[in-house]
Design an enzyme around this catalytic site. Structure first.
Site, PDB file in Angstrom:
ATOM      1  N   CYS A  67      -2.929  10.665  -7.063  1.00 44.40           N
ATOM      2  CA  CYS A  67      -3.351  11.199  -5.765  1.00 44.40           C
ATOM      3  C   CYS A  67      -3.947  12.585  -5.959  1.00 44.40           C
ATOM      4  CB  CYS A  67      -2.144  11.254  -4.845  1.00 44.40           C
ATOM      5  SG  CYS A  67      -2.272  12.413  -3.502  1.00 44.40           S
TER       6      CYS A  67
ATOM      7  N   GLY B 298      -7.001  -4.188 -13.247  1.00 49.67           N
ATOM      8  CA  GLY B 298      -8.333  -3.586 -13.292  1.00 49.67           C
ATOM      9  C   GLY B 298      -9.365  -4.689 -13.468  1.00 49.67           C
TER      10      GLY B 298
ATOM     11  N   GLY C 220      -8.068   7.124   1.054  1.00 50.68           N
ATOM     12  CA  GLY C 220      -7.276   8.329   1.296  1.00 50.68           C
ATOM     13  C   GLY C 220      -5.873   8.042   1.756  1.00 50.68           C
TER      14      GLY C 220
ATOM     15  N   GLY D 161     -12.693  -3.395  -9.528  1.00 56.08           N
ATOM     16  CA  GLY D 161     -13.417  -4.654  -9.638  1.00 56.08           C
ATOM     17  C   GLY D 161     -13.815  -4.953 -11.074  1.00 56.08           C
TER      18      GLY D 161
ATOM     19  N   LYS E  59       2.516   4.406 -12.021  1.00 52.91           N
ATOM     20  CA  LYS E  59       1.132   3.921 -12.071  1.00 52.91           C
ATOM     21  C   LYS E  59       0.231   5.002 -12.633  1.00 52.91           C
ATOM     22  CE  LYS E  59      -2.303   1.425  -9.529  1.00 52.91           C
ATOM     23  NZ  LYS E  59      -2.476   0.611  -8.320  1.00 52.91           N
TER      24      LYS E  59
ATOM     25  N   GLY F 159      -6.285  -7.066  -7.667  1.00 53.49           N
ATOM     26  CA  GLY F 159      -6.633  -6.149  -6.586  1.00 53.49           C
ATOM     27  C   GLY F 159      -7.875  -6.569  -5.840  1.00 53.49           C
TER      28      GLY F 159
ATOM     29  N   LYS G 141       0.834  -1.197   0.000  1.00 54.25           N
ATOM     30  CA  LYS G 141       0.000   0.000   0.000  1.00 54.25           C
ATOM     31  C   LYS G 141       0.873   1.253   0.000  1.00 54.25           C
ATOM     32  CE  LYS G 141      -3.933   2.156   2.115  1.00 54.25           C
ATOM     33  NZ  LYS G 141      -4.436   2.490   0.758  1.00 54.25           N
TER      34      LYS G 141
HETATM   35  C1  LIG Z   1      -9.314  -0.382  -1.262  1.00 55.58           C
HETATM   36  C2  LIG Z   1      -8.350  -0.009  -2.334  1.00 55.58           C
HETATM   37  C3  LIG Z   1      -7.174   0.694  -2.012  1.00 55.58           C
HETATM   38  C4  LIG Z   1      -6.259   1.060  -2.994  1.00 55.58           C
HETATM   39  N1  LIG Z   1      -5.116   1.720  -2.636  1.00 55.58           N
HETATM   40  C5  LIG Z   1      -4.194   2.040  -3.588  1.00 55.58           C
HETATM   41  C6  LIG Z   1      -2.953   2.654  -3.227  1.00 55.58           C
HETATM   42  O1  LIG Z   1      -2.660   2.880  -2.048  1.00 55.58           O
HETATM   43  N2  LIG Z   1      -2.080   2.985  -4.229  1.00 55.58           N
HETATM   44  C7  LIG Z   1      -2.354   2.707  -5.553  1.00 55.58           C
HETATM   45  O2  LIG Z   1      -1.530   2.992  -6.413  1.00 55.58           O
HETATM   46  N3  LIG Z   1      -3.499   2.092  -5.904  1.00 55.58           N
HETATM   47  C8  LIG Z   1      -4.427   1.759  -4.963  1.00 55.58           C
HETATM   48  N4  LIG Z   1      -5.605   1.121  -5.341  1.00 55.58           N
HETATM   49  C9  LIG Z   1      -5.844   0.800  -6.759  1.00 55.58           C
HETATM   50  C10 LIG Z   1      -5.497  -0.637  -7.086  1.00 55.58           C
HETATM   51  O3  LIG Z   1      -4.120  -0.900  -6.874  1.00 55.58           O
HETATM   52  C11 LIG Z   1      -5.855  -1.007  -8.536  1.00 55.58           C
HETATM   53  O4  LIG Z   1      -5.153  -0.158  -9.406  1.00 55.58           O
HETATM   54  C12 LIG Z   1      -7.334  -0.869  -8.835  1.00 55.58           C
HETATM   55  O5  LIG Z   1      -8.108  -1.255  -7.721  1.00 55.58           O
HETATM   56  C13 LIG Z   1      -7.776  -1.678 -10.064  1.00 55.58           C
HETATM   57  O6  LIG Z   1      -7.585  -3.063  -9.888  1.00 55.58           O
HETATM   58  P1  LIG Z   1      -8.718  -4.076  -9.359  1.00 55.58           P
HETATM   59  O7  LIG Z   1      -9.965  -3.805 -10.127  1.00 55.58           O
HETATM   60  O8  LIG Z   1      -8.156  -5.442  -9.566  1.00 55.58           O
HETATM   61  O9  LIG Z   1      -8.898  -3.762  -7.900  1.00 55.58           O
HETATM   62  C14 LIG Z   1      -6.519   0.734  -4.364  1.00 55.58           C
HETATM   63  C15 LIG Z   1      -7.688   0.030  -4.676  1.00 55.58           C
HETATM   64  C16 LIG Z   1      -8.593  -0.348  -3.707  1.00 55.58           C
HETATM   65  C17 LIG Z   1      -9.831  -1.114  -4.086  1.00 55.58           C
END
Ligand SMILES: Cc1cc2nc3c(=O)[nH]c(=O)nc-3n(C[C@H](O)[C@H](O)[C@H](O)COP(=O)(O)O)c2cc1C
Ligand SMILES: Cc1cc2nc3c(=O)[nH]c(=O)nc-3n(C[C@H](O)[C@H](O)[C@H](O)COP(=O)(O)OP(=O)(O)OC[C@H]3O[C@@H](n4cnc5c(N)ncnc54)[C@H](O)[C@@H]3O)c2cc1C
Lengths: 261, 307
Positions: B133, B246, B72, B220, B168, B268, B45
Site C-alpha cells: 500500500c 500474477g 485505492g 493480467g 503479500k 485474479g 478485498k
Molecule cells: C482491480 C484489482 C484490485 C486489487 N485489489 C487488491 C487488494 O485489495 N489487496 C491486494 O493485496 N491485492 C489486490 N490486487 C492484486 C491482486 O490480488 C493480484 O495480486 C494481482 O492482480 C496479480 O494477479 P492477476 O494478474 O491474476 O490479477 C488487486 C488487483 C486488481 C486487478
C-alpha cells in the site's frame, strides 16, 4: 443455435451498429435498464469484457444491443459475422422500475441512451415522451422504434442539425409545463455530464423518483472490483460515497445522485 | 484419483486455487455463480480499520494483455466487514475457506485490524497482510519496498494475533527473495506473490493518464513471466509455503507456478474475464496431474527440471 451466437450484426446508422445475439435465458430474465457483459471474440490482446445495455429482447430468445463504434472493442465487434459465438454474462445490474398505469413516462436520453431505455417505452402501459439529444442528427438513434411504441419524440442537437439547438435538458421544463395535470415519471440514460445536470434539475424540481442510469468504465460487471464507481449521496461527513454502478446501479434515483464537486 | 488437497502447514485447503484479493469482492458478489466451497480459498478485498472511499475515477485502464488499476482500496472498514450481512456473516455461512486481506496506513492500523479480526476469528482461516500500500505514515515509503519496515509490520502483527499470517509481497523491488526472508523471519507463516507491478498508460490525444491516480498496478497475462520468475526465486529462498499469482488464466498457467515452487496459486484478473476462471483452473490442474500420472499436487511443486 448456440447461446451467445450472433444472429445478425449490421450498421444501424452512421457509427451506430445493431447486433442481435441468441440468448434465450438472458432474454427471459431481462428487465429494462439491465446490461449484458460481452466477451468480444477476436479482440486479441484485450481481455476484458465490454458492457452494453440490453436494448430489446424477443420472445424467441433474440437479444438486441445497439452500440457505437468508439474503440478497439466495438470496432472488433462490428466486424463479427453472424454465426460467431460470444460469451455473454447477464442480465446484470438493477433495472428501471417500470411506469405504472397512472404514470406518464418521460425519457431523457443522450447518445446510446435511447437504446438503453427502449424497453421502458416498449413495455409502458401508457405512452409518453422521449427527449433525445445528441451531437448531431446522425447520432439520433432509434426514433422510429420509439415512435412505433407510441412515444412522441422531441430532439435536440449540439449543432442544430435536427430539432432544438442546444442541450436536451433544455427541453425538460416545457414537458413539465405541458403535462402539469399528469403524474410524470422521468427516466434517463446518457453521457455522465448530461445526467449530472439532469439530476440536479430534477432534484430542484422535486422529481426525486426519477431514475437515471449512470455508468462508468466497467471491469468485472458484478460488483467485485470497484472500478465503475460514481458518487452517490451518503449519510457521512463527506455527504457522498462511491457506489458501484454495475451492482448498486446502473439505475439510481435522482435523489441519490451526488451533484456536488 | 488425484488428491487436490494442499497442506499449507497451519491449515489445509481442498484444492490449490484461491481468488486473488480485490478481484473477487467479498465472495458475496459471486454467490449466484457457484458454491464458494469449490474454491481452495476465498481471499477477500483489503480490509482496513475505517471505511475508505478509495481513489478518484477513472480507476482502471485496459492495456495489452492486462489492465492497470488504482482502486485505492475502497472498503467497508473492519466493523462493517465483521457484521454487515454481505461480508463475514455471509462468508461464515457459505462454508468457504476465508482469508482476509488487511492493510493500514501505519503499523498501528495494521495491528488494529488484525486484532479486531483475531477477536472475532470464527470462519477466518488466515490473514493476508498487504504490504504494498503506497500511502504510509513513515515518510511515504511503502512497507513492501523497505526491508526493515516489512519485517517490523509483520512482527508487530504477529504479536496481536494467533491467526496464520500470509504476507503479500510487492514485486516493485530489486530482490523479492530478501523480502520473503525478512517476513518469514518476522513470523509470517506463508508468503503470497505477486501483487501488481506499478505501471502507467497515457492517452496521447488528451495527454492525460488513463488513470486519475496517474500510476496504477499492472495485472493480467502481461505480468505472468515476471510472477513465475519471482515465485521461483522466493520458493528457493524460504521454507514456508508460497502462494503464487500474477496473470493466471488457465490450468496450464497455474501449473507453471507450481513447477516454479508455489504450493498454491491465486486467480485474479482472469475472474473479470470469466467468473468461472478459478474453477476452470482447478480442472486444468487436475487434468495435468492425471495426464502426468501424479497422485497429488505436492508432486509437482518445485518440480521444474534443470535446463
Ligand atoms: C482491480 C484489482 C484490485 C486489487 N485489489 C487488491 C487488494 O485489495 N489487496 C491486494 O493485496 N491485492 C489486490 N490486487 C492484486 C491482486 O490480488 C493480484 O495480486 C494481482 O492482480 C496479480 O494477479 P492477476 O494478474 O491474476 O490479477 C488487486 C488487483 C486488481 C486487478
Ligand atoms: C452499463 C453500461 C451500458 C452500456 N451500454 C452501451 C450501449 O448500449 N451502447 C453503446 O454503444 N455503449 C454502451 N456502453 C459503453 C460501452 O461499454 C463502451 O463504449 C465500450 O466498452 C467501449 O469499448 P471499446 O473497446 O470500443 O473502447 P475502448 O475505449 O478501446 O475501451 C477501453 C476500455 O474502456 C471501457 N470503456 C470505454 N468507454 C466506456 C464507456 N463509455 N462506458 C464504459 N466503459 C467504457 C471498455 O470497456 C474498455 O475496458 C455501456 C457502458 C456501460 C457501463
Amino acid at each position: 443455435m448456440k447461446t451467445g451466437e450472433i444472429v445478425s450484426n449490421r450498421v444501424l446508422q452512421d457509427e451506430y451498429y445493431e447486433v442481435k445475439f441468441y440468448a434465450p435465458e438472458i432474454c427471459r430474465k431481462t428487465r429494462a435498464g439491465q446490461f449484458v457483459h460481452v466477451k468480444i471474440e477476436n479482440l486479441k490482446d484485450r481481455i476484458l469484457r465490454r458492457p452494453f445495455s440490453i436494448s430489446d429482447v424477443s420472445g424467441d430468445g433474440v437479444l438486441t444491443v445497439v452500440y457505437k463504434r468508439v474503440g478497439k472493442g466495438t470496432e472488433a465487434l462490428s466486424t463479427l459475422p453472424a454465426g460467431t459465438v460470444c460469451n455473454l454474462l447477464g442480465p446484470l445490474g438493477n433495472p428501471y422500475s417500470p411506469p405504472d398505469n397512472e404514470e406518464f413516462p418521460v425519457i431523457v436520453a443522450g447518445g446510446y441512451g435511447s437504446a438503453a431505455t427502449y424497453l421502458i417505452a416498449k413495455n409502458s402501459p401508457g405512452k409518453g415522451i422521449l427527449l433525445l439529444g445528441a451531437r448531431s442528427k446522425n447520432d439520433l438513434i432509434l426514433i422510429d422504434k420509439f415512435t412505433a411504441a407510441g412515444f412522441e419524440v422531441r430532439t435536440s442537437t449540439d449543432d442544430g442539425s435536427q430539432g432544438h439547438k442546444g442541450f436536451v435538458t433544455e427541453l425538460v421544463d416545457r414537458v413539465i409545463e405541458e403535462n402539469k395535470d399528469k403524474k410524470i415519471r422521468f427516466y434517463a440514460c446518457g453521457p455522465t455530464p448530461m445526467l449530472l445536470a439532469l439530476a440536479k434539475m430534477l432534484q430542484d424540481r422535486g422529481c426525486n423518483d426519477a431514475e437515471l442510469s449512470l455508468d462508468h468504465l466497467m471491469c468485472c460487471g458484478v460488483g467485485a472490483c470497484f472500478a465503475c464507481v460514481v458518487k452517490v449521496r451518503a449519510d457521512n461527513e463527506d455527504g457522498w460515497r462511491y457506489a458501484r454502478t454495475c451492482k448498486e446501479g446502473p439505475v439510481f434515483k435522482a435523489s441519490e445522485v451526488y451533484t456536488g464537486e | 484419483m488425484v488428491d487436490l488437497t494442499v497442506d499449507l502447514g497451519k491449515f489445509k485447503i481442498a484444492n490449490p486455487v484461491m481468488t486473488a484479493s480485490g478481484t473477487f469482492g467479498y465472495g458475496f458478489e459471486y454467490k449466484d455463480y457457484y458454491d464458494l466451497r469449490e474454491l481452495g480459498a476465498v481471499v477477500v478485498k483489503g480490509i482496513a480499520v475505517k471505511p475508505s472511499h478509495g481513489n478518484p475515477t477513472p480507476r482502471v485502464a485496459e492495456v495489452a494483455g492486462g489492465m492497470l488499476n488504482a482502486i485505492g482500496l475502497q472498503g467497508p472498514g473492519v466493523d462493517k466487514f465483521l457484521h454487515g450481512a454481505e461480508y463475514m456473516p455471509f462468508l461464515r455461512q457459505s462454508g468457504a475457506t476465508v482469508i482476509v486481506n488487511i492493510w493500514g496506513k501505519s503499523i498501528e492500523e495494521y495491528c488494529e485490524v488484525a486484532a479486531r479480526l483475531d477477536a472475532e476469528s470464527e470462519g477466518i482461516a488466515a490473514l493476508e497482510i498487504n504490504i504494498s500500500c503506497p500511502n504510509v505514515k513513515e515518510g511515504g515509503i511503502a512497507f513492501g519496498t523497505d526491508l526493515k519496515l516489512a519485517h517490523k509490520v509483520v512482527s508487530e502483527i504477529r504479536k496481536v494475533t494467533s491467526l496464520p499470517l500470509i504476507t503479500k509481497l510487492s514485486p516493485n523491488v530489486t530482490c523479492i527473495a530478501d523480502f520473503a526472508r525478512a517476513v518469514a523471519a518476522a513470523g509470517s507463516d506463508m508468503v503470497s506473490l505477486i501483487n501488481t507491478l506499478t505501471g502507467m498508460a497515457i492517452n496521447i490525444e488528451t495527454r492525460r493518464s488513463y488513470i486519475a491516480n496517474i500510476t496504477g498496478g499492472l495485472s493480467g497475462p502481461a505480468i505472468k513471466p515476471v510472477a513465475v520468475r519471482m515465485v521461483y526465486e522466493v520458493a528457493r529462498a524460504v521454507e514456508i509455503p508460497v502462494i503464487g499469482m500474477g496473470g493466471i488464466m488457465t490450468g496450464e498457467d497455474a501449473v507453471e507456478f507450481l513447477l516454479a515452487g508455489a504450493d498454491a496459486v491465486a486467480v485474479g484478473t482472469a475472474i473479470f474475464v470469466d467468473p468461472y476462471a478459478p474453477l476452470k483452473v482447478i480442472k486444468g490442474i487436475q487434468e495435468y496431474l492425471e495426464r502426468h500420472g501424479c497422485k497429488s499436487v505436492g508432486e509437482i511443486v518445485g518440480a521444474m527440471e534443470k535446463p
